[in-house]
Motif scaffolding. Structure first.
Motif, PDB file in Angstrom:
ATOM      1  N   TYR A 108      24.738  49.889  38.659  1.00  0.00           N
ATOM      2  CA  TYR A 108      23.667  48.874  38.388  1.00  0.00           C
ATOM      3  C   TYR A 108      22.432  49.154  39.094  1.00  0.00           C
ATOM      4  O   TYR A 108      21.227  48.615  39.083  1.00  0.00           O
ATOM      5  CB  TYR A 108      24.219  47.443  39.097  1.00  0.00           C
ATOM      6  N   PHE A 109      22.338  50.384  39.715  1.00  0.00           N
ATOM      7  CA  PHE A 109      20.980  50.811  40.410  1.00  0.00           C
ATOM      8  C   PHE A 109      21.408  52.367  40.641  1.00  0.00           C
ATOM      9  O   PHE A 109      22.586  52.889  40.605  1.00  0.00           O
ATOM     10  CB  PHE A 109      20.449  50.115  41.499  1.00  0.00           C
ATOM     11  N   HIS A 110      20.609  53.137  40.799  1.00  0.00           N
ATOM     12  CA  HIS A 110      20.713  54.457  41.331  1.00  0.00           C
ATOM     13  C   HIS A 110      20.104  54.773  42.639  1.00  0.00           C
ATOM     14  O   HIS A 110      19.163  53.777  43.178  1.00  0.00           O
ATOM     15  CB  HIS A 110      19.714  55.471  40.426  1.00  0.00           C
ATOM     16  N   SER A 111      20.771  55.377  43.625  1.00  0.00           N
ATOM     17  CA  SER A 111      20.656  55.214  45.145  1.00  0.00           C
ATOM     18  C   SER A 111      20.527  56.587  45.647  1.00  0.00           C
ATOM     19  O   SER A 111      21.018  57.530  45.325  1.00  0.00           O
ATOM     20  CB  SER A 111      21.803  54.509  45.752  1.00  0.00           C
ATOM     21  N   ILE A 112      19.565  56.462  46.737  1.00  0.00           N
ATOM     22  CA  ILE A 112      19.524  57.787  47.708  1.00  0.00           C
ATOM     23  C   ILE A 112      19.631  57.174  49.135  1.00  0.00           C
ATOM     24  O   ILE A 112      19.476  55.886  49.301  1.00  0.00           O
ATOM     25  CB  ILE A 112      18.365  58.638  47.782  1.00  0.00           C
ATOM     26  N   TYR A 113      20.351  57.829  50.050  1.00  0.00           N
ATOM     27  CA  TYR A 113      20.529  57.457  51.381  1.00  0.00           C
ATOM     28  C   TYR A 113      20.011  58.318  52.532  1.00  0.00           C
ATOM     29  O   TYR A 113      20.170  59.604  52.359  1.00  0.00           O
ATOM     30  CB  TYR A 113      22.240  57.315  51.635  1.00  0.00           C
ATOM     31  N   TYR A 114      19.697  57.712  53.591  1.00  0.00           N
ATOM     32  CA  TYR A 114      19.393  58.474  54.607  1.00  0.00           C
ATOM     33  C   TYR A 114      19.351  57.535  55.892  1.00  0.00           C
ATOM     34  O   TYR A 114      19.433  56.370  55.790  1.00  0.00           O
ATOM     35  CB  TYR A 114      17.898  59.014  54.563  1.00  0.00           C
ATOM     36  N   ARG A 115      19.343  58.221  57.041  1.00  0.00           N
ATOM     37  CA  ARG A 115      19.734  57.352  58.294  1.00  0.00           C
ATOM     38  C   ARG A 115      18.263  57.218  59.048  1.00  0.00           C
ATOM     39  O   ARG A 115      17.593  58.234  59.099  1.00  0.00           O
ATOM     40  CB  ARG A 115      20.509  58.052  59.123  1.00  0.00           C
ATOM     41  N   GLU A 116      17.920  56.153  59.214  1.00  0.00           N
ATOM     42  CA  GLU A 116      16.755  55.980  59.795  1.00  0.00           C
ATOM     43  C   GLU A 116      17.001  56.450  61.646  1.00  0.00           C
ATOM     44  O   GLU A 116      18.085  56.406  61.977  1.00  0.00           O
ATOM     45  CB  GLU A 116      16.261  54.583  59.847  1.00  0.00           C
ATOM     46  N   PRO A 117      15.853  56.819  62.085  1.00  0.00           N
ATOM     47  CA  PRO A 117      16.054  57.309  63.701  1.00  0.00           C
ATOM     48  C   PRO A 117      16.800  56.300  64.470  1.00  0.00           C
ATOM     49  O   PRO A 117      17.633  57.116  65.372  1.00  0.00           O
ATOM     50  CB  PRO A 117      14.533  57.647  64.105  1.00  0.00           C
ATOM     51  N   GLY A 118      17.037  55.105  64.450  1.00  0.00           N
ATOM     52  CA  GLY A 118      17.713  54.219  65.501  1.00  0.00           C
ATOM     53  C   GLY A 118      19.196  54.275  65.015  1.00  0.00           C
ATOM     54  O   GLY A 118      20.084  53.960  65.818  1.00  0.00           O
ATOM     55  N   GLY A 119      19.406  54.755  63.769  1.00  0.00           N
ATOM     56  CA  GLY A 119      20.899  55.088  63.440  1.00  0.00           C
ATOM     57  C   GLY A 119      21.609  54.191  62.299  1.00  0.00           C
ATOM     58  O   GLY A 119      22.399  54.153  61.902  1.00  0.00           O
ATOM     59  N   VAL A 120      20.487  53.185  61.786  1.00  0.00           N
ATOM     60  CA  VAL A 120      20.789  52.428  60.773  1.00  0.00           C
ATOM     61  C   VAL A 120      20.956  53.032  59.501  1.00  0.00           C
ATOM     62  O   VAL A 120      19.975  53.894  59.089  1.00  0.00           O
ATOM     63  CB  VAL A 120      20.039  50.978  60.718  1.00  0.00           C
ATOM     64  N   LEU A 121      21.664  52.941  58.579  1.00  0.00           N
ATOM     65  CA  LEU A 121      21.692  53.574  57.375  1.00  0.00           C
ATOM     66  C   LEU A 121      20.935  52.861  56.327  1.00  0.00           C
ATOM     67  O   LEU A 121      21.168  51.601  56.075  1.00  0.00           O
ATOM     68  CB  LEU A 121      23.092  53.493  56.568  1.00  0.00           C
ATOM     69  N   PHE A 122      20.048  53.720  55.616  1.00  0.00           N
ATOM     70  CA  PHE A 122      19.038  53.128  54.745  1.00  0.00           C
ATOM     71  C   PHE A 122      19.226  53.665  53.275  1.00  0.00           C
ATOM     72  O   PHE A 122      19.816  54.743  53.214  1.00  0.00           O
ATOM     73  CB  PHE A 122      17.677  53.644  55.082  1.00  0.00           C
ATOM     74  N   GLU A 123      18.937  52.628  52.307  1.00  0.00           N
ATOM     75  CA  GLU A 123      19.227  53.381  50.998  1.00  0.00           C
ATOM     76  C   GLU A 123      17.847  53.124  50.384  1.00  0.00           C
ATOM     77  O   GLU A 123      17.159  52.071  50.674  1.00  0.00           O
ATOM     78  CB  GLU A 123      20.509  52.502  50.350  1.00  0.00           C
ATOM     79  N   ILE A 124      17.589  53.768  49.022  1.00  0.00           N
ATOM     80  CA  ILE A 124      16.660  53.508  48.189  1.00  0.00           C
ATOM     81  C   ILE A 124      16.969  53.333  46.931  1.00  0.00           C
ATOM     82  O   ILE A 124      17.978  54.189  46.511  1.00  0.00           O
ATOM     83  CB  ILE A 124      15.401  54.325  48.222  1.00  0.00           C
ATOM     84  N   ALA A 125      17.181  51.823  46.284  1.00  0.00           N
ATOM     85  CA  ALA A 125      17.761  51.836  45.263  1.00  0.00           C
ATOM     86  C   ALA A 125      16.868  51.284  43.976  1.00  0.00           C
ATOM     87  O   ALA A 125      15.858  50.647  44.440  1.00  0.00           O
ATOM     88  CB  ALA A 125      18.658  50.401  45.361  1.00  0.00           C
ATOM     89  N   THR A 126      16.974  51.876  42.899  1.00  0.00           N
ATOM     90  CA  THR A 126      15.850  51.452  41.835  1.00  0.00           C
ATOM     91  C   THR A 126      16.224  50.010  41.189  1.00  0.00           C
ATOM     92  O   THR A 126      17.538  49.412  41.141  1.00  0.00           O
ATOM     93  CB  THR A 126      16.370  52.343  40.499  1.00  0.00           C
ATOM     94  N   ASP A 127      15.364  49.412  40.874  1.00  0.00           N
ATOM     95  CA  ASP A 127      15.381  47.991  40.362  1.00  0.00           C
ATOM     96  C   ASP A 127      16.274  48.224  38.957  1.00  0.00           C
ATOM     97  O   ASP A 127      17.111  47.261  38.619  1.00  0.00           O
ATOM     98  CB  ASP A 127      14.049  47.352  39.890  1.00  0.00           C
ATOM     99  N   PRO A 128      15.893  49.108  37.965  1.00  0.00           N
ATOM    100  CA  PRO A 128      16.904  48.925  36.699  1.00  0.00           C
ATOM    101  C   PRO A 128      18.004  49.856  37.206  1.00  0.00           C
ATOM    102  O   PRO A 128      18.147  50.652  38.096  1.00  0.00           O
ATOM    103  CB  PRO A 128      15.941  49.895  35.951  1.00  0.00           C
ATOM    104  N   PRO A 129      19.303  50.149  36.424  1.00  0.00           N
ATOM    105  CA  PRO A 129      19.302  48.989  34.977  1.00  0.00           C
ATOM    106  C   PRO A 129      19.656  47.731  35.333  1.00  0.00           C
ATOM    107  O   PRO A 129      19.309  46.871  34.429  1.00  0.00           O
ATOM    108  CB  PRO A 129      20.420  49.723  34.460  1.00  0.00           C
ATOM    109  N   GLY A 130      20.064  47.462  36.507  1.00  0.00           N
ATOM    110  CA  GLY A 130      20.384  45.799  36.932  1.00  0.00           C
ATOM    111  C   GLY A 130      21.846  45.329  36.297  1.00  0.00           C
ATOM    112  O   GLY A 130      22.443  46.191  35.706  1.00  0.00           O
ATOM    113  N   PHE A 131      22.127  44.289  36.655  1.00  0.00           N
ATOM    114  CA  PHE A 131      23.251  43.647  36.573  1.00  0.00           C
ATOM    115  C   PHE A 131      23.919  43.064  35.101  1.00  0.00           C
ATOM    116  O   PHE A 131      25.197  43.088  34.909  1.00  0.00           O
ATOM    117  CB  PHE A 131      23.650  42.585  37.622  1.00  0.00           C
TER     118      PHE A 131
END
Ligand code: ZN
Length: 304
Positions: free
Chosen positions: A239-262
């Motif tokens: 439903y989206f394309h994702s990349i992940y990285y951990r922010e310095p404090g330890g929380v897992l962040f993702e960047i997800a594309t708006d398309p293609p959607g549900f």
């Protein structure tokens, strides 16, 4: 202008958390909070368990809360290195409605002058509802207002948010530091003496930020890598394309594309009405359906 100057996320795309019993989760989020179950699918890495997606009727980025049900798993421990509260916004004239509707809801202590309530879901995850500076006829929960990151420190996470992701410092109150995106805010709650959190039911797994499209996501990936973050390759989440990285404090962040959607695999008017599987799991549908517990999804209690 170099790539980093152009990078600015619009705001949150989705939040993903871990719950216990899936029926109890559906009863709370769809039945009590009135969110739409916009996608009923499985955890692609563990297809014998569900992945539940809630949002507005269309599953608009910025409204999406997803759960991996780990039935029978132990509760997680809340602490630093985690998202410790998820806040939704509602029209100001309906805050009283929500306070009366949600068992155990308490007034939120002064939060940058905004009124709100705080409560927990059946697995103990902290939720907040904040009164927006707007009125509306429907009490429906609109979109995420903010998330709270509990952190042992502040500066490294703040630098990521501002220098690499385009958020701006907006306010501070005591140990709470607010950063704003065009849509929505994130608070860093600085708690140097608190213990670290641990994963389990009732905890947030990761938060995802919006990228308009694949090309912008590629730019993000390049910029974050250049800033020293260890970013995954692009992963296809259907439903989206994702990349992940951990922010310095330890929380897992993702960047997800708006398309293609549900609406990519079922009509927009039928979102969440039946179990959807990615193409590679379709051959196993019968076995998967026999393993998954049956779910009864309440009708939305009010219009969005
Ligand atoms: Zn995600």
């Amino acid at each position: 202008m170099d790539a980093i100057d152009k990078m600015q996320t619009q705001g949150l795309h989705h939040v993903t958390a871990i719950c216990g019993d899936p029926q109890r989760n559906v009863d709370f989020y769809a039945g009590l909070l009135g969110l739409h179950l916009v996608k009923l699918t499985v955890n692609f890495d563990d297809p014998g368990t569900y992945h539940l997606y809630y949002g507005d009727a269309a599953g608009t980025p910025g409204t999406i809360l997803t759960f991996f049900p780990w039935a029978g798993a132990p509760r997680g421990r809340h602490g630093v290195g985690q998202v410790t509260a998820i806040a939704y916004g509602v029209p100001r004239n309906h805050l009283g409605f929500w306070k009366a509707r949600i068992p155990g809801a308490e007034p939120l202590r002064t939060r940058f002058g905004q009124d709100g309530i705080t409560f927990t879901d059946p697995d103990g995850m902290a939720l907040e509802i904040i009164a927006l500076d707007a009125e509306a006829t429907s009490p429906a929960i609109a979109r995420f207002h903010s998330v709270t990151l509990s952190e042992a420190g502040h500066d490294s996470t703040a630098r990521l948010l501002t220098a690499s992701m385009g958020l701006t410092a907006a306010a501070e109150q005591g140990n709470r530091f607010r950063y704003a995106a065009p849509e929505g805010v994130v608070d860093i709650l600085c708690q140097p003496d608190a213990r670290r959190g641990s994963m389990g039911t009732g905890t947030v797994h990761h938060i995802a930020w919006r990228a308009e499209n694949d090309s912008v996501q590629r730019d993000w990936r390049q910029a974050l890598s250049a800033d020293g973050y260890d970013v995954t390759p692009v992963l296809d989440r259907q439903y989206f394309h994702s990349i992940y990285y951990r922010e310095p404090g330890g929380v897992l962040f993702e960047i997800a594309t708006d398309p293609p959607g549900f609406a990519i695999d079922e009509p927009a008017a039928q979102l969440g009405k039946s179990l959807k599987l990615p193409a590679w799991l379709e051959p196993e549908r019968q076995r998967i359906e026999s393993i998954l517990p049956k779910l009864v999804v309440p009708e939305p209690p009010f219009a969005h």
